[in-house]
Design a protein around this motif. Structure first.
Motif, PDB file in Angstrom:
ATOM      1  N   ILE A 155     -10.062   7.078  -6.829  1.00 28.44           N
ATOM      2  CA  ILE A 155      -9.135   8.174  -7.159  1.00 28.44           C
ATOM      3  C   ILE A 155      -7.810   7.993  -6.412  1.00 28.44           C
ATOM      4  O   ILE A 155      -7.793   7.831  -5.197  1.00 28.44           O
ATOM      5  CB  ILE A 155      -9.766   9.532  -6.779  1.00 28.44           C
ATOM      6  CG1 ILE A 155     -11.042   9.769  -7.587  1.00 28.44           C
ATOM      7  CG2 ILE A 155      -8.771  10.674  -7.006  1.00 28.44           C
ATOM      8  CD1 ILE A 155     -11.769  11.064  -7.228  1.00 28.44           C
ATOM      9  N   GLY A 156      -6.702   8.019  -7.148  1.00 28.84           N
ATOM     10  CA  GLY A 156      -5.375   7.821  -6.541  1.00 28.84           C
ATOM     11  C   GLY A 156      -5.244   6.383  -6.060  1.00 28.84           C
ATOM     12  O   GLY A 156      -4.872   6.134  -4.916  1.00 28.84           O
ATOM     13  N   CYS A 157      -5.528   5.451  -6.973  1.00 24.33           N
ATOM     14  CA  CYS A 157      -5.655   4.026  -6.572  1.00 24.33           C
ATOM     15  C   CYS A 157      -4.320   3.438  -6.129  1.00 24.33           C
ATOM     16  O   CYS A 157      -4.296   2.454  -5.390  1.00 24.33           O
ATOM     17  CB  CYS A 157      -6.251   3.205  -7.698  1.00 24.33           C
ATOM     18  SG  CYS A 157      -5.184   3.111  -9.164  1.00 24.33           S
ATOM     19  N   SER A 193      -4.682  12.765 -14.256  1.00 18.52           N
ATOM     20  CA  SER A 193      -4.640  13.541 -13.020  1.00 18.52           C
ATOM     21  C   SER A 193      -6.031  13.748 -12.431  1.00 18.52           C
ATOM     22  O   SER A 193      -6.985  14.039 -13.166  1.00 18.52           O
ATOM     23  CB  SER A 193      -4.005  14.903 -13.289  1.00 18.52           C
ATOM     24  OG  SER A 193      -4.072  15.681 -12.103  1.00 18.52           O
ATOM     25  N   MET A 194      -6.104  13.657 -11.136  1.00 21.79           N
ATOM     26  CA  MET A 194      -7.365  13.948 -10.441  1.00 21.79           C
ATOM     27  C   MET A 194      -7.749  15.426 -10.600  1.00 21.79           C
ATOM     28  O   MET A 194      -8.882  15.790 -10.381  1.00 21.79           O
ATOM     29  CB  MET A 194      -7.279  13.538  -8.971  1.00 21.79           C
ATOM     30  CG  MET A 194      -6.287  14.296  -8.154  1.00 21.79           C
ATOM     31  SD  MET A 194      -6.292  13.786  -6.412  1.00 21.79           S
ATOM     32  CE  MET A 194      -5.221  12.360  -6.422  1.00 21.79           C
ATOM     33  N   PHE A 195      -6.786  16.254 -10.991  1.00 22.18           N
ATOM     34  CA  PHE A 195      -7.097  17.672 -11.205  1.00 22.18           C
ATOM     35  C   PHE A 195      -7.782  17.907 -12.551  1.00 22.18           C
ATOM     36  O   PHE A 195      -8.277  18.986 -12.807  1.00 22.18           O
ATOM     37  CB  PHE A 195      -5.812  18.517 -11.153  1.00 22.18           C
ATOM     38  CG  PHE A 195      -5.224  18.613  -9.775  1.00 22.18           C
ATOM     39  CD1 PHE A 195      -5.724  19.520  -8.849  1.00 22.18           C
ATOM     40  CD2 PHE A 195      -4.181  17.787  -9.391  1.00 22.18           C
ATOM     41  CE1 PHE A 195      -5.185  19.611  -7.573  1.00 22.18           C
ATOM     42  CE2 PHE A 195      -3.634  17.861  -8.115  1.00 22.18           C
ATOM     43  CZ  PHE A 195      -4.139  18.773  -7.208  1.00 22.18           C
ATOM     44  N   LEU A 221      -8.127   5.405 -11.099  1.00 26.14           N
ATOM     45  CA  LEU A 221      -7.407   6.578 -11.613  1.00 26.14           C
ATOM     46  C   LEU A 221      -6.123   6.814 -10.816  1.00 26.14           C
ATOM     47  O   LEU A 221      -6.151   6.886  -9.578  1.00 26.14           O
ATOM     48  CB  LEU A 221      -8.304   7.818 -11.483  1.00 26.14           C
ATOM     49  CG  LEU A 221      -7.679   9.167 -11.838  1.00 26.14           C
ATOM     50  CD1 LEU A 221      -7.475   9.300 -13.346  1.00 26.14           C
ATOM     51  CD2 LEU A 221      -8.551  10.321 -11.329  1.00 26.14           C
ATOM     52  N   ASP A 222      -5.023   6.927 -11.535  1.00 24.46           N
ATOM     53  CA  ASP A 222      -3.762   7.340 -10.897  1.00 24.46           C
ATOM     54  C   ASP A 222      -2.921   8.028 -11.965  1.00 24.46           C
ATOM     55  O   ASP A 222      -3.053   7.717 -13.152  1.00 24.46           O
ATOM     56  CB  ASP A 222      -3.005   6.138 -10.309  1.00 24.46           C
ATOM     57  CG  ASP A 222      -2.078   6.536  -9.160  1.00 24.46           C
ATOM     58  OD1 ASP A 222      -2.436   6.279  -7.987  1.00 24.46           O
ATOM     59  OD2 ASP A 222      -0.988   7.102  -9.435  1.00 24.46           O
ATOM     60  N   ASN A 223      -2.065   8.953 -11.562  1.00 27.34           N
ATOM     61  CA  ASN A 223      -1.252   9.632 -12.576  1.00 27.34           C
ATOM     62  C   ASN A 223       0.126   8.995 -12.725  1.00 27.34           C
ATOM     63  O   ASN A 223       0.970   9.543 -13.425  1.00 27.34           O
ATOM     64  CB  ASN A 223      -1.147  11.141 -12.287  1.00 27.34           C
ATOM     65  CG  ASN A 223      -0.368  11.441 -11.028  1.00 27.34           C
ATOM     66  OD1 ASN A 223      -0.106  10.539 -10.232  1.00 27.34           O
ATOM     67  ND2 ASN A 223       0.011  12.695 -10.829  1.00 27.34           N
ATOM     68  N   ARG A 224       0.334   7.852 -12.054  1.00 25.84           N
ATOM     69  CA  ARG A 224       1.609   7.146 -12.237  1.00 25.84           C
ATOM     70  C   ARG A 224       1.321   5.766 -12.830  1.00 25.84           C
ATOM     71  O   ARG A 224       0.751   4.907 -12.159  1.00 25.84           O
ATOM     72  CB  ARG A 224       2.356   7.027 -10.907  1.00 25.84           C
ATOM     73  CG  ARG A 224       2.848   8.383 -10.430  1.00 25.84           C
ATOM     74  CD  ARG A 224       3.551   8.335  -9.100  1.00 25.84           C
ATOM     75  NE  ARG A 224       4.111   9.639  -8.784  1.00 25.84           N
ATOM     76  CZ  ARG A 224       3.419  10.629  -8.192  1.00 25.84           C
ATOM     77  NH1 ARG A 224       2.161  10.454  -7.841  1.00 25.84           N
ATOM     78  NH2 ARG A 224       4.007  11.784  -7.948  1.00 25.84           N
ATOM     79  N   GLN A 225       1.794   5.596 -14.076  1.00 28.38           N
ATOM     80  CA  GLN A 225       1.519   4.340 -14.780  1.00 28.38           C
ATOM     81  C   GLN A 225       2.096   3.143 -14.016  1.00 28.38           C
ATOM     82  O   GLN A 225       1.523   2.068 -14.012  1.00 28.38           O
ATOM     83  CB  GLN A 225       2.094   4.410 -16.206  1.00 28.38           C
ATOM     84  CG  GLN A 225       1.752   3.214 -17.077  1.00 28.38           C
ATOM     85  CD  GLN A 225       0.254   3.013 -17.279  1.00 28.38           C
ATOM     86  OE1 GLN A 225      -0.477   3.950 -17.554  1.00 28.38           O
ATOM     87  NE2 GLN A 225      -0.211   1.765 -17.121  1.00 28.38           N
ATOM     88  N   SER A 231     -11.652   7.177  -2.348  1.00 27.54           N
ATOM     89  CA  SER A 231     -10.272   7.644  -2.412  1.00 27.54           C
ATOM     90  C   SER A 231      -9.598   7.418  -1.060  1.00 27.54           C
ATOM     91  O   SER A 231      -9.905   8.098  -0.088  1.00 27.54           O
ATOM     92  CB  SER A 231     -10.211   9.127  -2.797  1.00 27.54           C
ATOM     93  OG  SER A 231      -8.854   9.505  -2.992  1.00 27.54           O
ATOM     94  N   GLU A 232      -8.689   6.459  -1.015  1.00 25.12           N
ATOM     95  CA  GLU A 232      -7.971   6.173   0.238  1.00 25.12           C
ATOM     96  C   GLU A 232      -6.620   6.891   0.200  1.00 25.12           C
ATOM     97  O   GLU A 232      -5.788   6.642  -0.670  1.00 25.12           O
ATOM     98  CB  GLU A 232      -7.787   4.662   0.428  1.00 25.12           C
ATOM     99  CG  GLU A 232      -9.105   3.978   0.700  1.00 25.12           C
ATOM    100  CD  GLU A 232      -8.988   2.575   1.293  1.00 25.12           C
ATOM    101  OE1 GLU A 232      -7.971   2.252   1.946  1.00 25.12           O
ATOM    102  OE2 GLU A 232      -9.940   1.795   1.093  1.00 25.12           O
ATOM    103  N   GLY A 233      -6.442   7.794   1.147  1.00 27.36           N
ATOM    104  CA  GLY A 233      -5.150   8.462   1.314  1.00 27.36           C
ATOM    105  C   GLY A 233      -4.730   9.313   0.131  1.00 27.36           C
ATOM    106  O   GLY A 233      -3.527   9.535  -0.056  1.00 27.36           O
ATOM    107  N   ARG A 289       0.850  -1.190   0.000  1.00 26.92           N
ATOM    108  CA  ARG A 289       0.000   0.000   0.000  1.00 26.92           C
ATOM    109  C   ARG A 289       0.880   1.231   0.000  1.00 26.92           C
ATOM    110  O   ARG A 289       2.031   1.179   0.447  1.00 26.92           O
ATOM    111  CB  ARG A 289      -0.891   0.061   1.253  1.00 26.92           C
ATOM    112  CG  ARG A 289      -1.762  -1.142   1.499  1.00 26.92           C
ATOM    113  CD  ARG A 289      -2.750  -0.884   2.628  1.00 26.92           C
ATOM    114  NE  ARG A 289      -3.885  -0.139   2.174  1.00 26.92           N
ATOM    115  CZ  ARG A 289      -5.107  -0.664   1.981  1.00 26.92           C
ATOM    116  NH1 ARG A 289      -5.359  -1.930   2.235  1.00 26.92           N
ATOM    117  NH2 ARG A 289      -6.089   0.085   1.544  1.00 26.92           N
ATOM    118  N   GLN A 290       0.296   2.329  -0.424  1.00 27.21           N
ATOM    119  CA  GLN A 290       1.009   3.615  -0.368  1.00 27.21           C
ATOM    120  C   GLN A 290       0.405   4.535   0.677  1.00 27.21           C
ATOM    121  O   GLN A 290       0.672   5.739   0.687  1.00 27.21           O
ATOM    122  CB  GLN A 290       0.980   4.286  -1.740  1.00 27.21           C
ATOM    123  CG  GLN A 290       1.887   3.614  -2.759  1.00 27.21           C
ATOM    124  CD  GLN A 290       3.335   3.616  -2.327  1.00 27.21           C
ATOM    125  OE1 GLN A 290       3.861   4.637  -1.893  1.00 27.21           O
ATOM    126  NE2 GLN A 290       3.974   2.468  -2.399  1.00 27.21           N
ATOM    127  N   GLY A 291      -0.432   3.992   1.534  1.00 25.75           N
ATOM    128  CA  GLY A 291      -1.013   4.765   2.625  1.00 25.75           C
ATOM    129  C   GLY A 291      -1.595   3.785   3.630  1.00 25.75           C
ATOM    130  O   GLY A 291      -1.741   2.597   3.328  1.00 25.75           O
TER     131      GLY A 291
END
Ligand SMILES: C[S@@+](CC[C@H](N)C(=O)[O-])C[C@H]1O[C@@H](n2cnc3c(N)ncnc32)[C@H](O)[C@@H]1O
Length: 254
Positions: free
Chosen positions: A49-51, A100-102, A71-75, A116-118, A21-23
């Motif tokens: 979001i930010g999976c 991007s979530m933006f 959705l994540d901005n890092r492949q 969206s976790e973390g 995990r990243q969070g």
């Protein structure tokens, strides 16, 4: 030196690659939050979001039988998530989106649930909740986990560190009000247990840190940065009653 400065560096890849995990989080916490969602339809359409590496994505796919847009901005995180989803037998339910979530361009009112976790902190708690709202179907919900003060009077050591790293951190009461102002109702919360930080996040992260530190022995700046990471673990050991990750489960107002 701020931790956020190393995102997207080779050092960050070394520290994070392949970790579960990243969070902070756990399957139990994800399922608990899911059980608090008001009237989820069968086979819901969910936006995650930010999976990141996808622990919660896979849990949501298993638990709901629905379709998850991840959705994540890092492949590289999407690749890790997809490999894990394939192993778990849920890859066909997951649609990865690298972006991007933006700059979310989903159809209005097209998701039963936004998760969206973390990661909502990246947009900012209130801004993120407002950005999500238009994509939720009437009667749908948003669920996020967010770093939160658990006391109005945090110890100085914790207050000073987070004033640097995440000055926007608020209490549960303040975030609940922000959620309400952002167009949500029936906001329900719970605090993740400290184990949900250690088992899948800080524990593996700390073990990796030791390996990476040994590899970079003698590199003064890198070692200083890694030691600053370690201080974050030690801070949580000392002050896990003062701050924590909190799940916020909320329904879109009509
Ligand atoms: C703290 S991690 C949480 C990941 C995952 N939800 C978990 O709990 O393991 C935040 C995630 O958001 C992603 N992220 C950062 N900025 C982003 C952006 N602008 N748009 C989409 N994703 C982003 C990162 O790549 C990372 O995977």
């Amino acid at each position: 030196m701020s931790k956020s400065k190393i995102f997207d560096t080779a050092l960050f890849v070394e520290l994070s690659e392949g970790l579960p995990r990243q969070g902070p989080g756990s399957t139990e916490a994800t399922l608990r939050a899911l059980s608090m969602v008001h009237r989820l339809p069968a086979r819901p359409r969910i936006l995650d979001i930010g999976c990141g590496p996808g622990a919660q994505t896979i849990d949501l796919a298993h638990a709901t039988g629905g379709e998850i847009v991840a959705l994540d901005n890092r492949q590289r995180f999407l690749d890790e998530m997809l490999a894990r989803a394939a192993k778990a037998g849920v890859a066909s339910q997951i649609k990865p989106v690298c972006g991007s979530m933006f700059e979310m361009e989903f159809a209005d009112q097209s998701f039963d649930l936004i998760w969206s976790e973390g990661a909502i902190y990246i947009m900012g708690f209130g801004t993120g909740l407002r950005a999500c709202r238009r994509f939720i179907k009437p009667g749908g919900s948003t669920v996020v986990s967010e770093l939160t003060w658990l006391t109005d009077n945090p110890p100085a050591e914790a207050r000073d560190r987070w004033a640097q790293e995440y000055p926007a951190m608020r209490t549960i009461a303040a975030n609940t009000q922000i959620a309400s102002d952002a167009g949500y109702e029936n906001v329900r919360t719970f605090v993740l247990p400290a184990n949900d930080w250690w088992t899948n996040y800080y524990g593996p992260g700390e073990a990796r840190l030791v390996e990476v530190r040994a590899r970079h022995a003698g590199e003064v700046e890198t070692i200083a940065l890694l030691d600053d990471f370690r201080r974050e673990y030690d801070l949580f050991r000392a002050h896990s009653n003062a701050y924590g990750y909190v799940f916020y489960v909320m329904r879109k107002t009509a």
